[in-house]
Design a protein around this motif. Structure first.
Motif, PDB file in Angstrom:
ATOM      1  N   LEU A  44       0.833  -1.202   0.000  1.00 45.37           N
ATOM      2  CA  LEU A  44       0.000   0.000   0.000  1.00 45.37           C
ATOM      3  C   LEU A  44       0.868   1.253   0.000  1.00 45.37           C
ATOM      4  O   LEU A  44       0.565   2.223  -0.702  1.00 45.37           O
ATOM      5  CB  LEU A  44      -0.926   0.000   1.215  1.00 45.37           C
ATOM      6  N   LYS A  45       1.949   1.242   0.760  1.00 48.00           N
ATOM      7  CA  LYS A  45       2.810   2.424   0.784  1.00 48.00           C
ATOM      8  C   LYS A  45       3.404   2.686  -0.592  1.00 48.00           C
ATOM      9  O   LYS A  45       3.504   3.847  -1.024  1.00 48.00           O
ATOM     10  CB  LYS A  45       3.915   2.255   1.821  1.00 48.00           C
ATOM     11  N   SER A  46       3.789   1.631  -1.299  1.00 46.72           N
ATOM     12  CA  SER A  46       4.337   1.838  -2.645  1.00 46.72           C
ATOM     13  C   SER A  46       3.277   2.422  -3.569  1.00 46.72           C
ATOM     14  O   SER A  46       3.581   3.262  -4.420  1.00 46.72           O
ATOM     15  CB  SER A  46       4.884   0.524  -3.207  1.00 46.72           C
ATOM     16  N   ARG A  47       2.030   2.013  -3.387  1.00 50.28           N
ATOM     17  CA  ARG A  47       0.927   2.534  -4.201  1.00 50.28           C
ATOM     18  C   ARG A  47       0.662   3.997  -3.868  1.00 50.28           C
ATOM     19  O   ARG A  47       0.496   4.839  -4.764  1.00 50.28           O
ATOM     20  CB  ARG A  47      -0.334   1.689  -3.967  1.00 50.28           C
ATOM     21  N   ILE A  48       0.595   4.304  -2.579  1.00 50.31           N
ATOM     22  CA  ILE A  48       0.337   5.676  -2.144  1.00 50.31           C
ATOM     23  C   ILE A  48       1.457   6.603  -2.611  1.00 50.31           C
ATOM     24  O   ILE A  48       1.211   7.676  -3.176  1.00 50.31           O
ATOM     25  CB  ILE A  48       0.210   5.732  -0.607  1.00 50.31           C
ATOM     26  N   GLY A  49       2.697   6.198  -2.372  1.00 50.10           N
ATOM     27  CA  GLY A  49       3.827   7.049  -2.729  1.00 50.10           C
ATOM     28  C   GLY A  49       3.911   7.319  -4.216  1.00 50.10           C
ATOM     29  O   GLY A  49       4.200   8.443  -4.642  1.00 50.10           O
ATOM     30  N   LEU A  50       3.654   6.279  -5.019  1.00 52.54           N
ATOM     31  CA  LEU A  50       3.703   6.465  -6.473  1.00 52.54           C
ATOM     32  C   LEU A  50       2.602   7.398  -6.939  1.00 52.54           C
ATOM     33  O   LEU A  50       2.841   8.299  -7.757  1.00 52.54           O
ATOM     34  CB  LEU A  50       3.576   5.112  -7.182  1.00 52.54           C
ATOM     35  N   PHE A  51       1.396   7.206  -6.422  1.00 48.34           N
ATOM     36  CA  PHE A  51       0.297   8.076  -6.838  1.00 48.34           C
ATOM     37  C   PHE A  51       0.599   9.525  -6.478  1.00 48.34           C
ATOM     38  O   PHE A  51       0.531  10.419  -7.325  1.00 48.34           O
ATOM     39  CB  PHE A  51      -1.021   7.644  -6.180  1.00 48.34           C
ATOM     40  N   GLU A  52       0.933   9.748  -5.216  1.00 47.83           N
ATOM     41  CA  GLU A  52       1.094  11.126  -4.766  1.00 47.83           C
ATOM     42  C   GLU A  52       2.314  11.788  -5.407  1.00 47.83           C
ATOM     43  O   GLU A  52       2.274  12.966  -5.776  1.00 47.83           O
ATOM     44  CB  GLU A  52       1.200  11.176  -3.246  1.00 47.83           C
ATOM     45  N   GLY A  53       3.394  11.027  -5.565  1.00 48.97           N
ATOM     46  CA  GLY A  53       4.583  11.595  -6.180  1.00 48.97           C
ATOM     47  C   GLY A  53       4.359  12.014  -7.610  1.00 48.97           C
ATOM     48  O   GLY A  53       4.744  13.128  -8.017  1.00 48.97           O
ATOM     49  N   THR A  54       3.729  11.153  -8.407  1.00 47.11           N
ATOM     50  CA  THR A  54       3.489  11.504  -9.802  1.00 47.11           C
ATOM     51  C   THR A  54       2.390  12.553  -9.928  1.00 47.11           C
ATOM     52  O   THR A  54       2.451  13.418 -10.799  1.00 47.11           O
ATOM     53  CB  THR A  54       3.135  10.259 -10.630  1.00 47.11           C
TER      54      THR A  54
ATOM     55  N   LEU B 293      -1.043  22.941  -9.145  1.00 51.74           N
ATOM     56  CA  LEU B 293      -1.426  22.913  -7.733  1.00 51.74           C
ATOM     57  C   LEU B 293      -0.270  23.301  -6.814  1.00 51.74           C
ATOM     58  O   LEU B 293      -0.479  23.489  -5.609  1.00 51.74           O
ATOM     59  CB  LEU B 293      -1.934  21.524  -7.361  1.00 51.74           C
ATOM     60  N   ALA B 294       0.924  23.391  -7.353  1.00 49.25           N
ATOM     61  CA  ALA B 294       2.109  23.810  -6.586  1.00 49.25           C
ATOM     62  C   ALA B 294       2.292  22.984  -5.316  1.00 49.25           C
ATOM     63  O   ALA B 294       2.609  23.515  -4.240  1.00 49.25           O
ATOM     64  CB  ALA B 294       2.028  25.303  -6.252  1.00 49.25           C
ATOM     65  N   LEU B 295       2.088  21.673  -5.427  1.00 48.84           N
ATOM     66  CA  LEU B 295       2.281  20.781  -4.281  1.00 48.84           C
ATOM     67  C   LEU B 295       3.767  20.444  -4.162  1.00 48.84           C
ATOM     68  O   LEU B 295       4.405  20.094  -5.155  1.00 48.84           O
ATOM     69  CB  LEU B 295       1.465  19.506  -4.452  1.00 48.84           C
ATOM     70  N   PRO B 296       4.337  20.523  -2.963  1.00 53.12           N
ATOM     71  CA  PRO B 296       5.794  20.362  -2.818  1.00 53.12           C
ATOM     72  C   PRO B 296       6.234  18.900  -2.701  1.00 53.12           C
ATOM     73  O   PRO B 296       5.418  17.996  -2.467  1.00 53.12           O
ATOM     74  CB  PRO B 296       6.072  21.097  -1.501  1.00 53.12           C
ATOM     75  N   ASN B 297       7.520  18.685  -2.851  1.00 56.27           N
ATOM     76  CA  ASN B 297       8.202  17.452  -2.433  1.00 56.27           C
ATOM     77  C   ASN B 297       7.701  16.188  -3.127  1.00 56.27           C
ATOM     78  O   ASN B 297       7.552  15.137  -2.500  1.00 56.27           O
ATOM     79  CB  ASN B 297       8.085  17.266  -0.914  1.00 56.27           C
ATOM     80  N   TYR B 298       7.478  16.254  -4.423  1.00 58.79           N
ATOM     81  CA  TYR B 298       7.053  15.032  -5.105  1.00 58.79           C
ATOM     82  C   TYR B 298       8.134  13.959  -5.019  1.00 58.79           C
ATOM     83  O   TYR B 298       7.829  12.758  -4.971  1.00 58.79           O
ATOM     84  CB  TYR B 298       6.679  15.317  -6.563  1.00 58.79           C
ATOM     85  N   GLU B 299       9.393  14.388  -4.980  1.00 59.50           N
ATOM     86  CA  GLU B 299      10.490  13.415  -4.918  1.00 59.50           C
ATOM     87  C   GLU B 299      10.409  12.563  -3.649  1.00 59.50           C
ATOM     88  O   GLU B 299      10.718  11.361  -3.690  1.00 59.50           O
ATOM     89  CB  GLU B 299      11.845  14.129  -4.961  1.00 59.50           C
ATOM     90  N   TYR B 300      10.010  13.159  -2.538  1.00 58.80           N
ATOM     91  CA  TYR B 300       9.905  12.413  -1.280  1.00 58.80           C
ATOM     92  C   TYR B 300       8.970  11.221  -1.435  1.00 58.80           C
ATOM     93  O   TYR B 300       9.290  10.101  -1.014  1.00 58.80           O
ATOM     94  CB  TYR B 300       9.419  13.338  -0.158  1.00 58.80           C
ATOM     95  N   PHE B 301       7.817  11.460  -2.032  1.00 56.91           N
ATOM     96  CA  PHE B 301       6.848  10.370  -2.161  1.00 56.91           C
ATOM     97  C   PHE B 301       7.335   9.292  -3.121  1.00 56.91           C
ATOM     98  O   PHE B 301       7.121   8.092  -2.890  1.00 56.91           O
ATOM     99  CB  PHE B 301       5.490  10.930  -2.599  1.00 56.91           C
ATOM    100  N   LEU B 302       7.985   9.684  -4.197  1.00 58.30           N
ATOM    101  CA  LEU B 302       8.530   8.688  -5.120  1.00 58.30           C
ATOM    102  C   LEU B 302       9.644   7.888  -4.463  1.00 58.30           C
ATOM    103  O   LEU B 302       9.751   6.668  -4.668  1.00 58.30           O
ATOM    104  CB  LEU B 302       9.031   9.377  -6.387  1.00 58.30           C
ATOM    105  N   GLU B 303      10.464   8.547  -3.674  1.00 55.53           N
ATOM    106  CA  GLU B 303      11.520   7.826  -2.962  1.00 55.53           C
ATOM    107  C   GLU B 303      10.931   6.839  -1.956  1.00 55.53           C
ATOM    108  O   GLU B 303      11.420   5.704  -1.820  1.00 55.53           O
ATOM    109  CB  GLU B 303      12.434   8.827  -2.256  1.00 55.53           C
ATOM    110  N   GLU B 304       9.890   7.252  -1.258  1.00 56.35           N
ATOM    111  CA  GLU B 304       9.233   6.357  -0.307  1.00 56.35           C
ATOM    112  C   GLU B 304       8.562   5.186  -1.023  1.00 56.35           C
ATOM    113  O   GLU B 304       8.581   4.053  -0.532  1.00 56.35           O
ATOM    114  CB  GLU B 304       8.203   7.131   0.515  1.00 56.35           C
ATOM    115  N   ALA B 305       7.978   5.438  -2.175  1.00 56.76           N
ATOM    116  CA  ALA B 305       7.367   4.360  -2.967  1.00 56.76           C
ATOM    117  C   ALA B 305       8.417   3.348  -3.387  1.00 56.76           C
ATOM    118  O   ALA B 305       8.225   2.125  -3.259  1.00 56.76           O
ATOM    119  CB  ALA B 305       6.660   4.933  -4.188  1.00 56.76           C
TER     120      ALA B 305
END
Length: 579
Positions: free
Chosen positions: A195-205, A213-225
């Motif tokens: 689930l974490k890999s799914r969440i991180g990939l969705f939010e990061g991309t 939307l100027a949402l920050p830190n997409y790299e963090y979520f991709l790294e966590e995924a």
């Protein structure tokens, strides 16, 4: 165990059915925490009720975005959604039950024993809120139960950034405190990592591509995924299921009555003995459910068996069915009927039936033995999480970060291709020569890793078709324009008789005027039972050509909040474009 979980879910429906409002819901029929949460068994029984938030069987196989085409189109594909009075997924009853448990689970049971059940609850709170964020964006974050007169009920929506941080905290707690034993029917550490890999990939991309939307830190979520996926791949007890070989293994994974525990991490259980069924066989072999069929542009996306691109053929647009399905990625013939297909439990080859599939590309994924063909009699388990998705999550997260290397491909994509004996993806070659066919679909992809991202998206679409990931993928990639394209089926050069399986017998006769007489032949009247792009001059089958499809880039990536909710809570604001 299976009987217990299924019966608990049934009972939970009586104890804790969702209502439209968080404040309307009393937790589990006003169960007294001092009277109920006394033993681990009590905790286990309560958390079993959370599993009802997982998708139904139809929530898995009944996909109808742009992979699977039907006679009718859903409102979100057509682009004619309206602001509803109620509903639309804005419901909070399940969350109240989860929060109630988290407030009371350790009253009697020592924390060291009880925290594994709290981990299950926090897994499901993360799952619940992830669904809300995908659908609405900003949502109120409730971390405790509320009384009807509590001012917190009337709070505004919390920022997406805050909600997603809270979701990540919940899933990290679950990973830390859940057990590592394999269990296809219960949440484990491995389920939480998936689930974490799914969440991180969705939010990061989503954050990467929705720059407006100027949402920050997409790299963090991709790294966590990527990190969660890699931990599961390397430390988890799962492998890609090979089955009976390259020509059957992929099909067998989904037609198996019992979830294949080598690859499936969590499934929804069905059982003939317990009279818990679903409808997938009937769905694919009758005209009652929209006659689902694969979309032509997805069929075009399957590679040749040698790894070359079908769409590099100079005449790929006008290749007839029998030829176009020869020597392709074996997953194609394990997803739709192709020449020589014999039903499980059947004895003779079956050709595609236009009476059951509007595109002609008739689905066979998830279809089981012929004995399950009656209405609502299928009993094969439905995968909710499986290793195949996690492998794809890892590869995509690394590619979107721009730091993918061939070893990452070998760790992920290669394993899926090995199942069907396909050549591995060559990262350098993909980036040196990005596929123009895919580039025309995914217009927002750019950069040095463009070719890799496109190929991973191809792999994801093919591997996960009919598992209901496509809407979320299109939304996070900001590719809503894909939904406005004309959906198509097989190519026919015009009216006439056609042999679909190469046995020198007519299978389909497209005619004009008076209906011909022919036994055992599908008779399709041009302009009636079948529509071709250029009429009698031929072309691809077209589906719903008179329905105008649109996608509003300014509002359609989110759902509207229902009118009643805005009236009840004046602090809520409507999503942009839906005012």
């Amino acid at each position: 165990m299976k009987i217990k979980i299924i019966l608990t879910l049934i009972a939970a429906g009586l104890l804790a059915s969702c209502s439209k409002e968080y404040l309307d819901k009393q937790p589990e029929a006003d169960i007294s925490p001092d009277a109920f949460f006394r033993t681990e068994r009590d905790l286990e029984l309560y958390v079993n009720s959370f599993y009802r938030v997982l998708p139904s069987a139809e929530g898995v196989y009944n996909e109808d975005i742009d992979n699977i085409v039907k006679q009718s189109l859903p409102e979100n594909v057509i682009g004619n959604r309206i602001v509803p009075q109620t509903g639309s997924g804005w419901s909070w009853g399940d969350l109240r039950n989860i929060n109630y448990f988290l407030e009371n689970y350790n009253r009697t049971v020592p924390e060291e024993q009880a925290k594994k059940w709290a981990a299950v609850a926090r897994f499901f709170r993360a799952y619940f809120y992830f669904d809300k964020v995908k659908r609405f964006g900003d949502v109120p974050w409730y971390s405790r139960t509320l009384d009807p007169d509590d001012e917190e009920l009337f709070r505004p929506r919390d920022p997406r950034v805050m909600v997603m941080d809270s979701i990540m905290a919940d899933i990290d707690y679950a990973i830390e405190n859940l057990g590592t034993s394999k269990d296809v029917e219960r949440v484990t550490k491995w389920t939480a990592l998936a689930l974490k890999s799914r969440i991180g990939l969705f939010e990061g991309t989503f954050r990467k591509y929705h720059t407006e939307l100027a949402l920050p830190n997409y790299e963090y979520f991709l790294e966590e995924a990527a990190s969660a996926a890699k931990e599961l791949i390397e430390a988890g007890p799962y492998t890609v299921y090979m089955g009976s070989g390259a020509d059957k293994g992929y099909l067998e994974l989904f037609s198996s009555v019992n979830a294949v525990e080598e690859e499936v991490i969590l499934s929804r259980k069905f059982s003939d003995a317990l009279q818990v069924w679903h409808n997938v066989n009937y769905y694919t072999i009758t005209a009652s459910y929209g006659r689902p069929g694969l979309n032509k542009d997805l069929v075009n996306s399957y590679l040749m068996a040698d790894g070359s691109r079908f769409t590099d053929k100079p005449n790929y647009q006008s290749i007839e069915y029998f030829e176009e399905v020869q020597d392709r990625d074996p997953r194609l013939s394990q997803t739709i009927r192709t020449p020589g297909y014999i039903r499980i439990g059947g004895t003779s080859p079956q050709v595609p039936q236009f009476g059951f599939s509007v595109t002609g590309y008739q689905l066979i994924k998830f279809v089981g033995d012929v004995k399950y063909d009656s209405y609502n009699r299928s009993e094969n388990d439905m995968p909710i999480f499986r290793l195949g998705e996690v492998l794809l999550n890892y590869a995509e997260a690394k590619a979107e970060l721009g730091n993918i290397v061939q070893a990452d491909i070998d760790l992920s994509i290669k394993k899926l291709r090995d199942r069907v004996n396909m050549p591995n993806l060559n990262l350098a070659a993909a980036n040196a020569n990005p596929d123009p066919y895919l580039a025309d679909q995914y217009k927002n992809v750019s950069g040095a890793q463009k070719g890799a991202i496109l190929e991973i998206r191809r792999e994801r679409r093919i591997e996960l078709v009919m598992e209901s990931f496509r809407w979320d993928d299109i939304m996070r990639w900001k590719e809503g324009q894909l939904l406005t394209r004309q959906f198509k089926g097989m190519y026919f050069p015009g009216t006439g008789q056609y042999d679909l399986d190469g046995d020198d017998k007519t299978d389909v006769w497209i005619y004009e005027g008076q209906k011909p007489t022919a036994n055992g032949v599908q008779l399709l009247k041009l302009g009636g039972e079948i529509l071709l792009e250029n009429g009698a001059a031929g072309g691809n089958v077209v589906i719903n050509p008179h329905i105008s499809k649109k996608f509003d880039e300014k509002k359609d990536y989110f759902y509207p909040i229902p009118i009643q909710e805005l009236q009840l809570n004046e602090n809520l604001t409507q999503n942009p474009g839906w005012e």
